[in-house]
Structure formats: structure tokens, C-alpha cells
Design a protein around this motif. Structure first.
Motif, PDB file in Angstrom:
ATOM      1  N   PRO A 374      11.381 -54.670 -17.627  1.00  0.00           N
ATOM      2  CA  PRO A 374      11.533 -53.214 -17.739  1.00  0.00           C
ATOM      3  C   PRO A 374      11.832 -52.527 -16.420  1.00  0.00           C
ATOM      4  O   PRO A 374      12.697 -51.642 -16.354  1.00  0.00           O
ATOM      5  CB  PRO A 374      10.192 -52.761 -18.326  1.00  0.00           C
ATOM      6  N   ALA A 375      11.138 -52.913 -15.346  1.00  0.00           N
ATOM      7  CA  ALA A 375      11.346 -52.255 -14.058  1.00  0.00           C
ATOM      8  C   ALA A 375      12.736 -52.570 -13.513  1.00  0.00           C
ATOM      9  O   ALA A 375      13.471 -51.680 -13.073  1.00  0.00           O
ATOM     10  CB  ALA A 375      10.274 -52.680 -13.062  1.00  0.00           C
ATOM     11  N   PHE A 376      13.125 -53.840 -13.551  1.00  0.00           N
ATOM     12  CA  PHE A 376      14.422 -54.236 -13.000  1.00  0.00           C
ATOM     13  C   PHE A 376      15.564 -53.668 -13.829  1.00  0.00           C
ATOM     14  O   PHE A 376      16.553 -53.155 -13.282  1.00  0.00           O
ATOM     15  CB  PHE A 376      14.526 -55.755 -12.928  1.00  0.00           C
ATOM     16  N   VAL A 380      18.787 -51.387 -12.848  1.00  0.00           N
ATOM     17  CA  VAL A 380      20.172 -51.767 -13.141  1.00  0.00           C
ATOM     18  C   VAL A 380      20.901 -50.622 -13.840  1.00  0.00           C
ATOM     19  O   VAL A 380      22.024 -50.255 -13.463  1.00  0.00           O
ATOM     20  CB  VAL A 380      20.202 -53.039 -14.024  1.00  0.00           C
ATOM     21  N   LYS A 381      20.282 -50.040 -14.849  1.00  0.00           N
ATOM     22  CA  LYS A 381      20.931 -48.959 -15.591  1.00  0.00           C
ATOM     23  C   LYS A 381      21.160 -47.738 -14.704  1.00  0.00           C
ATOM     24  O   LYS A 381      22.196 -47.064 -14.813  1.00  0.00           O
ATOM     25  CB  LYS A 381      20.092 -48.603 -16.818  1.00  0.00           C
ATOM     26  N   GLN A 382      20.204 -47.461 -13.827  1.00  0.00           N
ATOM     27  CA  GLN A 382      20.371 -46.329 -12.913  1.00  0.00           C
ATOM     28  C   GLN A 382      21.568 -46.568 -11.991  1.00  0.00           C
ATOM     29  O   GLN A 382      22.377 -45.666 -11.748  1.00  0.00           O
ATOM     30  CB  GLN A 382      19.083 -46.133 -12.100  1.00  0.00           C
ATOM     31  N   GLU A 383      21.701 -47.797 -11.477  1.00  0.00           N
ATOM     32  CA  GLU A 383      22.827 -48.111 -10.595  1.00  0.00           C
ATOM     33  C   GLU A 383      24.155 -48.073 -11.342  1.00  0.00           C
ATOM     34  O   GLU A 383      25.166 -47.608 -10.816  1.00  0.00           O
ATOM     35  CB  GLU A 383      22.632 -49.481  -9.957  1.00  0.00           C
ATOM     36  N   LEU A 384      24.158 -48.581 -12.576  1.00  0.00           N
ATOM     37  CA  LEU A 384      25.396 -48.561 -13.349  1.00  0.00           C
ATOM     38  C   LEU A 384      25.865 -47.126 -13.576  1.00  0.00           C
ATOM     39  O   LEU A 384      27.063 -46.832 -13.499  1.00  0.00           O
ATOM     40  CB  LEU A 384      25.189 -49.278 -14.690  1.00  0.00           C
ATOM     41  N   ARG A 385      24.921 -46.235 -13.849  1.00  0.00           N
ATOM     42  CA  ARG A 385      25.290 -44.831 -14.040  1.00  0.00           C
ATOM     43  C   ARG A 385      25.839 -44.222 -12.752  1.00  0.00           C
ATOM     44  O   ARG A 385      26.861 -43.532 -12.758  1.00  0.00           O
ATOM     45  CB  ARG A 385      24.081 -44.026 -14.531  1.00  0.00           C
ATOM     46  N   SER A 386      25.156 -44.483 -11.633  1.00  0.00           N
ATOM     47  CA  SER A 386      25.547 -43.835 -10.384  1.00  0.00           C
ATOM     48  C   SER A 386      26.791 -44.452  -9.749  1.00  0.00           C
ATOM     49  O   SER A 386      27.590 -43.747  -9.124  1.00  0.00           O
ATOM     50  CB  SER A 386      24.374 -43.884  -9.388  1.00  0.00           C
ATOM     51  N   ARG A 387      27.004 -45.751  -9.905  1.00  0.00           N
ATOM     52  CA  ARG A 387      28.115 -46.426  -9.233  1.00  0.00           C
ATOM     53  C   ARG A 387      29.326 -46.668 -10.127  1.00  0.00           C
ATOM     54  O   ARG A 387      30.447 -46.822  -9.641  1.00  0.00           O
ATOM     55  CB  ARG A 387      27.642 -47.764  -8.660  1.00  0.00           C
ATOM     56  N   TYR A 388      29.098 -46.733 -11.469  1.00  0.00           N
ATOM     57  CA  TYR A 388      30.193 -47.053 -12.385  1.00  0.00           C
ATOM     58  C   TYR A 388      30.467 -45.966 -13.420  1.00  0.00           C
ATOM     59  O   TYR A 388      31.492 -46.010 -14.089  1.00  0.00           O
ATOM     60  CB  TYR A 388      29.895 -48.363 -13.127  1.00  0.00           C
ATOM     61  N   GLY A 389      29.548 -45.029 -13.597  1.00  0.00           N
ATOM     62  CA  GLY A 389      29.768 -43.964 -14.571  1.00  0.00           C
ATOM     63  C   GLY A 389      28.973 -44.161 -15.842  1.00  0.00           C
ATOM     64  O   GLY A 389      28.615 -45.288 -16.215  1.00  0.00           O
ATOM     65  N   LYS A 399      30.506 -57.542 -18.633  1.00  0.00           N
ATOM     66  CA  LYS A 399      29.595 -58.510 -18.013  1.00  0.00           C
ATOM     67  C   LYS A 399      29.056 -57.896 -16.719  1.00  0.00           C
ATOM     68  O   LYS A 399      29.838 -57.561 -15.834  1.00  0.00           O
ATOM     69  CB  LYS A 399      30.299 -59.832 -17.715  1.00  0.00           C
ATOM     70  N   VAL A 400      27.745 -57.772 -16.637  1.00  0.00           N
ATOM     71  CA  VAL A 400      27.098 -57.172 -15.473  1.00  0.00           C
ATOM     72  C   VAL A 400      26.383 -58.278 -14.702  1.00  0.00           C
ATOM     73  O   VAL A 400      25.469 -58.919 -15.239  1.00  0.00           O
ATOM     74  CB  VAL A 400      26.091 -56.083 -15.891  1.00  0.00           C
ATOM     75  N   TYR A 401      26.786 -58.503 -13.467  1.00  0.00           N
ATOM     76  CA  TYR A 401      26.162 -59.520 -12.621  1.00  0.00           C
ATOM     77  C   TYR A 401      25.186 -58.833 -11.670  1.00  0.00           C
ATOM     78  O   TYR A 401      25.557 -57.909 -10.941  1.00  0.00           O
ATOM     79  CB  TYR A 401      27.226 -60.298 -11.845  1.00  0.00           C
ATOM     80  N   THR A 402      23.953 -59.290 -11.692  1.00  0.00           N
ATOM     81  CA  THR A 402      22.905 -58.652 -10.905  1.00  0.00           C
ATOM     82  C   THR A 402      22.417 -59.575  -9.797  1.00  0.00           C
ATOM     83  O   THR A 402      22.878 -60.710  -9.655  1.00  0.00           O
ATOM     84  CB  THR A 402      21.710 -58.261 -11.799  1.00  0.00           C
ATOM     85  N   THR A 403      21.456 -59.082  -9.042  1.00  0.00           N
ATOM     86  CA  THR A 403      20.892 -59.823  -7.909  1.00  0.00           C
ATOM     87  C   THR A 403      19.585 -60.511  -8.267  1.00  0.00           C
ATOM     88  O   THR A 403      18.972 -61.150  -7.410  1.00  0.00           O
ATOM     89  CB  THR A 403      20.628 -58.853  -6.751  1.00  0.00           C
ATOM     90  N   LEU A 404      19.146 -60.393  -9.521  1.00  0.00           N
ATOM     91  CA  LEU A 404      17.825 -60.914  -9.883  1.00  0.00           C
ATOM     92  C   LEU A 404      17.743 -62.427  -9.710  1.00  0.00           C
ATOM     93  O   LEU A 404      18.622 -63.164 -10.154  1.00  0.00           O
ATOM     94  CB  LEU A 404      17.482 -60.559 -11.328  1.00  0.00           C
ATOM     95  N   ASP A 405      16.681 -62.877  -9.063  1.00  0.00           N
ATOM     96  CA  ASP A 405      16.362 -64.292  -8.957  1.00  0.00           C
ATOM     97  C   ASP A 405      15.301 -64.578 -10.024  1.00  0.00           C
ATOM     98  O   ASP A 405      14.152 -64.162  -9.882  1.00  0.00           O
ATOM     99  CB  ASP A 405      15.818 -64.600  -7.555  1.00  0.00           C
ATOM    100  N   PRO A 406      15.649 -65.265 -11.122  1.00  0.00           N
ATOM    101  CA  PRO A 406      14.695 -65.449 -12.216  1.00  0.00           C
ATOM    102  C   PRO A 406      13.403 -66.132 -11.793  1.00  0.00           C
ATOM    103  O   PRO A 406      12.327 -65.808 -12.304  1.00  0.00           O
ATOM    104  CB  PRO A 406      15.469 -66.306 -13.220  1.00  0.00           C
TER     105      PRO A 406
END
Length: 768
Positions: A374-376, A380-389, A399-406
Motif C-alpha cells: 500500500p505505501a509503495f 508509484v501512483k503519485q509519481e505517475l500522476r505528477s510525471r506522466y499525467g 507497463k510500469v517499471y519501478t525501483t522496488l526490490d522485492p
């Protein structure tokens, strides 16, 4: 009599003439009605044809946006341990074997891992299948060798973990797989089980319908269906599950149109990606590709014969044949499909016996298909809104590629749960927020926003604003060390009572934690012991604006009030904001804006443009080296000494932080791979009994127990030399001079005093 005789024939003649006239009327009306019905049917068929064409030739499905983890990069010197790679491969569903013989397998010795990587879509382009041998030492990867030609690779990527798909309101979830990537035996089993005359009929099979009707009438209930695959597809695509003659007729008509317009291969591909395969809580699993991941945790191309047969078996009734609830029932149905394959001469009797004797081999149901992050995901959604619209996630197939290390995320979640339980968090109403970053990529590797990591609610990793306490101090010392003519790690700082007065006449007299004063202490001692009074004295001599500038340069984006109390952490922030500061220290003093999203591809795997991420050199690399060195001493013999004792022989850096009245417990830690920041406190800002070393550091310690740390490497930095300084005065000396301390120093300002700082004799002066 004669008249009577004449009348009778006339009557017969009249009746005879009426019959043809009546039939002519019926015929006239009948063919006209038939013509009208044919016209209506034609118009309706044209209408249905347009509906079908829009579906088949446009976007058949809305494909949910796929969210991926980071792609693990392996190269000589990569900060990845042998165990971490093995854990990553298991997470990706690779099978451990003695000798890899196909894609999706690996073997491991004590210092090497041999892996046959799957092909996958990397943000930088399609990656083919490849077999490599990775070698390790205690510091990480030493070499990556391609099998076959023994070529040394500069970098090698593993496929990212599919974390989740953002499903739309209809609740349908699917993973599109083209027919060419579906094992042929899946198609063979589907046709044998569901529609044997698929390649012969024209969308409907009248004989199958008649046979099913006879069987159902004989049984007195519905036990067999006569629908073809094409009819099932028509129903799934366009119709409801309503049982009526009209709906069935419409289904048949649509099936005929579909069969006329499209090839059998196109129909099969649509069916294999549309068919309902089960339920994952509120999500409906559609298609073979997603079903393979849902039931077995690996791509469909890597399934065994028995697993492929199960996918066909479950079509008949995903709930009835739920393998976790009804394993015997599911296995019996799977074995029936295998027997049909054998009887159809698609497999041998030996293959049948071997496959039927194997267990279902389902994925571990304890490991969810969809990660609860939930936190991560909020980040991600906040960044997608601010950087991609705002409209990005409404696009199909993104396809959204993130920085998360599982693995880091799993270690962080377990650390939070375990440590907060030990701290009796529920009774004390304690909460926590944690952010872990990747020192090399500058990405957010893990994030936890609640003491219950899966809780969807207030995200304390990003949304709290609490005093950061002594976590501000390294940036005060960085400001000082940037003036090498005045300060070094041994420069004495005043540890004497100080009282400051503001413009309103209010006074402030900071105290050390032990309420004691020692007159003066070396700068390094003040840092590692987190002493308040020497820090305030230093900060006031530097100037509040100068300190605030350093903090802002390092990545602080919110307002800093230039009051003396800021020198002891009266600056409100979140774990993410503090992680940004310490990531700068971890990146040789270079500020790089932390991010959770690295790249977004559209449905055609083309990059989608985004706003860039800021970066600049915030702290001189040589000055940053001295700060990092000081933070290692915090762990070695300072306020975080318990952390050093927990991991003997492992170089770590850290800083404890405690706000006024112990309301907030903070810790920032660093190994070779990650920077982590933890906050522990109460939502109501109430007092706790915790220091930074007893609260937040406990969470970090547990994190490192879950994820064995790699020793922090402090390679020689240009402009830094080994210096020797007088213990009392901080004056640079030669190494053989009296009571000196050996610490790193900036080369440009390191000028050892001649004669160990003593006045020269008359003989030396005369010789000079």
C-alpha cells in the motif's frame, strides 16, 4: 330429381376452386413473411457483424497496467550477495536443479550460480533467453560469464518481478499471451476436451447440440453442453449467462459470423486469452497466461504436461475444481484430460502414466500473486500522476517499471512486524514508517507506512511531518568540514553551557543527553556521540543560513526556519524526506531525486515521455567521504554501537535521532547496498520511552538480520589523505609526533606542523 342432380356438381366445383385459392394466399403471405424475416435476419446479422468487428479488430480487452519491480543488474562489483541472487530466482519461479537444461532453471554452488534466464521485455529493449555463470566473493559479484563462448559480460539483467496489475472496475484480470507462446499440447487438450470438431464446423455443431439435448433429456438434468469453442467465445465476449432460447440463438448466430470472418487460429487466440479460469478474491482470472501464474507461479511456456492438462481441466468449473479447496476432485479432472490426450494419440501411455502420477505442484498459496504494497503503490501512483499525467493508467497494456526490490521489501515488512511486536507497539500506541533506497540507482527499494505493513491507510513513510532530531547533525558537520582551513575531524568544539536569546527575549539553553559538560571535544567525538552542545556551538559559529543551505542542497524541499533549535533537529519531515538527504551522503554527495518509477512503456513497448528527475553535486565528494567516515564511527563506538556489536566485522554507517521528550525515535543506516531511514513514534505526538538507538534502530537491526548486509566500502576519494592530528588541539602533525589521532583529511588543507608544533631551538633556526 334432375335439378337436384345438377346442383350437386356445382357445389363440388365451388369447394374445389376455393382450396387452391387458400393455398395461394398462404403461400403469398408465407413467402413474403419469410422474405421479411430474411431481411430482418440479414440486417440483424449486419448489426452483429459490426459489433463483432469492433471487438475483434479493435481492442479486444482492456489490459490492466502491469507494475514491475526493478530488474536485478549483475556485473563485476555489483553489491549482490550469492544468497540474494538465489532468493531472487526462487521469487521469480525458477526451478533449482543439478544442471540447468532449459529456460527457467538454475543451479547453485557455494560461490557460483548457473542460471538459464527467460526472455523478457526490459525497459531498454527485448532481452533474449541466455545462460550465464555468476561468481561471487564476500563483497558481491566478481564475474558474469556467458555459457557457450565463455565471454565475460559487462552487465546482465534478470527479469523484473510482476508485482501487480491495476485492474479496472469490471474486475477482470488477464495477461495476454499470443498463440505462438502457448504450448501446443494446451491447444490439443483444449480441442479434445471442449470441441473435437473445432476445425470442421462453421461456428456451431448441430450434431453436438442434438447429442447434448438427448443426453440431458435422458438424465433429466443438464449434464452435457453442445456449445462449440466459438459459441463459448461469443457468449463470453458479447452476451450474459442468461439461459433462454433467444440468447442461445443469438449466440449461435454470432458464432457463425465469427467463424466466417476470422481464422481458426484467431478464434483460438481470443478464446485462450478470454476464458474464465478462476477467482483471486475480487479479481476474475481470465486467460491461460494469467492462470498459469495464478496456479503455478511461472510462465505457461515452462509448465509440465500435467500442469498444462490442469489448465484445460479447470475450464469446466473453476470453483468446482478449485485445486486448493478440492485437490482430489481437481486431480481426477486433470487425469481425465491426460487420458483424452493419450486416447487421441497425442501422448504415449508412458507419458500419461508419468504425468498422472505427479502431484498438482501448485504455487505456494502463502505467497500472494498480487503484492500488498500500500505505501509503495501510493508513491508509484503519485509519481505517475505528477510525471506522466492523470490519464496514463487508463491506457490499455501499459507497463510500469519501478525501483522496488522485492527482497528488501520483504525484509523491511518482516523487520517492522517483528521489531514493533518486541517494542510492545500496540500497548504503547507506537507507529512506524520506513524507507529503503538503493544507493547505486537512487531508487526507492522498499517502503512501509504502518506497523501493519499491509494496512491501506495513512502512509507514515511519506505523509508525517515530525522533528527529525539528531539526524540533522551530519549536515552541520558537512558544512564545517567544507571549510578545511578551519575544521577537520579532530578540531576541538566547545562543550560549555550556552544560552541563546531570540528577538522576543525568550532564552534557550541546550543540554547534552547526560546533562554534563566536558569543556571541549573533538569534532568526530561530538558527531559519533551525538552531543548537543558542541553541535549547537559549531552551528552558531557556521551560521544558520549556511547550515540550512547545505540541507537544502542535499535534497530538502520544504521550508526550514533558521532558528537555533534547527541545529538539534527542530525541522519537520518524513522518512522519505530524510531518506533523500541520506541517499545524497550514500551517493558520494550527489543529490539525485528519489523515485519509485524508472520507465513506462505503452502497449507496443515504446517508452512514454516523462518529466525528468533533478540531480546535482550537493556536497563535495571529499567532504562527503569524511562525513561517511564519521557515520561509521557512530556504529563502531558511538550511539549506534549496539548495531555494530550485532554485526561484528561488517562496516556499517548510521546515525541515531531522538526528538524533544523522546517523542520521535529515528535512525538512518547504510551498508554497501542500501540506505534506510526508520521513524517510530505515536500518531498523537505523545511521549515514548524510546531513543533513536532503542526504537528505530531496533527496526533497522532486524532488517539487516533479515537481509544480511554487505560491508560498506569506503574507497579512497580524490583529495582525501590519511591525516594525523594532535588529540587536544586538532593541529595537523607528522605521524610520529606524540599523542596524535589518525583520521582522513582533505589533502589541500593538510599541512603537518613542523617539529611536531614545538618551537625550534637556536641551533635549528641557525641551520635553517
Amino acid at each position: 330429381m334432375a335439378k337436384a342432380t345438377k346442383k350437386t356438381p356445382q357445389k363440388k366445383s365451388s369447394n374445389t376452386s376455393k382450396r387452391p385459392s387458400m393455398w395461394r394466399k398462404f403461400w403469398s403471405i408465407g413467402w413474403k413473411l419469410a422474405l421479411i424475416l430474411a431481411a430482418v435476419l440479414m440486417v440483424y446479422s449486419i448489426y452483429l457483424d459490426q459489433i463483432i468487428a469492433r471487438k475483434f479488430e479493435g481492442q479486444k480487452w482492456y489490459l490492466p497496467a502491469q507494475i514491475f519491480s526493478r530488474s536485478m543488474s549483475l556485473y563485476p562489483g555489483a553489491p549482490v550477495s550469492h544468497q540474494q541472487l538465489v532468493d531472487e530466482l526462487k521469487l521469480l519461479g525458477y526451478r533449482k536443479v543439478a544442471n540447468p537444461r532449459q529456460v527457467g532453471e538454475f543451479s547453485a554452488s557455494s560461490t557460483k550460480v548457473d542460471v538459464w534466464r527467460r526472455p523478457f521485455q526490459h525497459p531498454e529493449g527485448k532481452q533474449p533467453e541466455q545462460r550465464v555463470l555468476i561468481s561471487f566473493d564476500s563483497n558481491g559479484v566478481t564475474s558474469v560469464t556467458r555459457s557457450g563462448d565463455n565471454r565475460q559480460l559487462a552487465v546482465f539483467h534478470l527479469e523484473p518481478v510482476l508485482l501487480d496489475r491495476i485492474v479496472t472496475g469490471d474486475g477482470e484480470d488477464r495477461l495476454f499471451v499470443p498463440t505462438g507462446e502457448i504450448p501446443p499440447m494446451v491447444v490439443e487438450a483444449l480441442i479434445l476436451t471442449e470441441d473435437r470438431s473445432f476445425y470442421e464446423h462453421y461456428g456451431v455443431n448441430p450434431l453436438a447440440i442434438a447429442r447434448a439435448a438427448l443426453v440431458n433429456i435422458t438424465a433429466g438434468r443438464t449434464v452435457q453442453g453442445g456449445s462449440t469453442l466459438t459459441q463459448q467465445l461469443a457468449k463470453n465476449f458479447f452476451l450474459t449467462s442468461e439461459r433462454s432460447i433467444i440468447r442461445k440463438a443469438r449466440e449461435a448466430l454470432m458464432a457463425v459470423i465469427i467463424d466466417f470472418r476470422y481464422s481458426k487460429e484467431e478464434i483460438l487466440e481470443a478464446y485462450l486469452n478470454e476464458v474464465y479460469m478462476g477467482q483471486d478474491h475480487s479479481r476474475a482470472i481470465h486467460g491461460m497466461g494469467l492462470a498459469s501464474q495464478f496456479y503455478f507461479g511461472r510462465p505457461i511456456g515452462e509448465l509440465t504436461l500435467a500442469q498444462q492438462a490442469f489448465l484445460i481441466a479447470v475450464i469446466k468449473g473453476p470453483s468446482f475444481y478449485n485445486p486448493w479447496r478440492y485437490p482430489e476432485r481437481a486431480q481426477k479432472r486433470r487425469d481425465l484430460v491426460l487420458r483424452l490426450l493419450m486416447e487421441g494419440n497425442k501422448i504415449t501411455a508412458e507419458q500419461y502414466q508419468l504425468a498422472a502420477s505427479t502431484p498438482l505442484a501448485l504455487r505456494n498459496s502463502a505467497r500472494p500473486v498480487h503484492q500488498k504494497l500500500p505505501a509503495f503503490f501510493a508513491q508509484v501512483k503519485q509519481e505517475l500522476r505528477s510525471r506522466y499525467g492523470e490519464a496514463l493508467l487508463k491506457q490499455s497494456g501499459v507497463k510500469v517499471y519501478t525501483t522496488l526490490d522485492p527482497l528488501a521489501q520483504e525484509a523491511a515488512e518482516q523487520a517492522v512486524s517483528s521489531a514493533m511486536k518486541s517494542l510492545n507497539a500496540e500497548k504503547q500506541q507506537l507507529q512506524t514508517g520506513m524507507v529503503v533506497t538503493d544507493r547505486y540507482s537512487g531508487g526507492i527499494a522498499a517502503m512501509v507506512g504502518d506497523r501493519t505493513p499491509s494496512y491501506y491507510g495513512f502512509n507514515r513513510a511519506t505523509d508525517i511531518r515530525r522533528p527529525i532530531g539528531s539526524l540533522v547533525k551530519p549536515f552541520i558537520y558537512a558544512t564545517a568540514l567544507a571549510q578545511p582551513g578551519h575544521y577537520n575531524l579532530v578540531t576541538p568544539l566547545k562543550d560549555e553551557p550556552i544560552t541563546l536569546k531570540n528577538e522576543r527575549g525568550d532564552t534557550w539553553s541546550p543540554q547534552n543527553d547526560d546533562k554534563q559538560f566536558s569543556g571541549q571535544v573533538p569534532l568526530l567525538t561530538a558527531l559519533k556521540k551525538s552531543m548537543n552542545v558542541p553541535t549547537v556551538n559549531l552551528g552558531m559559529s557556521l551560521g544558520l543560513d549556511a547550515v540550512a543551505t547545505t540541507i537544502k542542497q542535499a535534497g530538502w524541499k520544504e521550508n526550514i526556519n533558521p532558528y537555533p533549535s534547527m541545529l538539534l533537529g527542530a525541522v519537520n519531515g518524513s522518512p522519505l524526506m530524510v531518506a533523500q538527504l541520506y541517499q545524497t551522503i550514500g551517493s558520494h554527495g550527489r543529490y539525485r531525486q528519489l523515485a519509485a518509477v524508472t520507465q513506462v512503456l505503452d502497449k507496443d513497448n515504446q517508452p512514454i515521455a516523462a518529466s525528468g528527475l533533478a540531480q546535482h553535486q550537493a556536497i563535495d565528494p571529499s567532504v562527503n567521504y569524511l562525513v561517511q567516515y564519521g557515520m561509521t564511527k557512530v556504529v563502531e563506538s558511538g550511539t549506534a554501537a549496539k548495531l555494530g556489536q550485532a554485526f561484528p566485522g561488517v562496516t556499517l554507517a548510521g546515525k541515531t535521532g531522538t526528538s524533544n521528550d523522546r517523542r520521535d525515535s529515528w535512525f538512518a543506516g547504510m551498508d554497501e547496498r542500501n540506505v534506510a531511514v526508520v521513524w517510530v513514534g505515536r500518531d498523537d505526538n505523545g511521549k515514548t520511552s524510546l531513543y533513536g538507538s532503542s526504537g528505530a534502530m531496533a527496526v533497522y537491526t532486524q532488517f539487516l538480520r533479515n537481509r544480511a548486509p554487505l560491508p560498506l566500502r569506503l574507497p579512497p576519494e580524490n583529495g582525501v589523505v590519511q591525516g594525523y592530528f594532535d588529540r587536544d588541539t586538532g593541529v595537523a602533525m607528522e605521524p610520529d609526533c606524540g599523542d596524535v589521532i589518525a583520521v582522513p583529511a582533505l589533502a589541500d588543507s593538510y599541512h603537518p606542523a613542523e617539529n611536531c608544533g614545538k618551537p625550534k631551538s637556536w641551533w635549528q633556526r641557525m641551520f635553517d
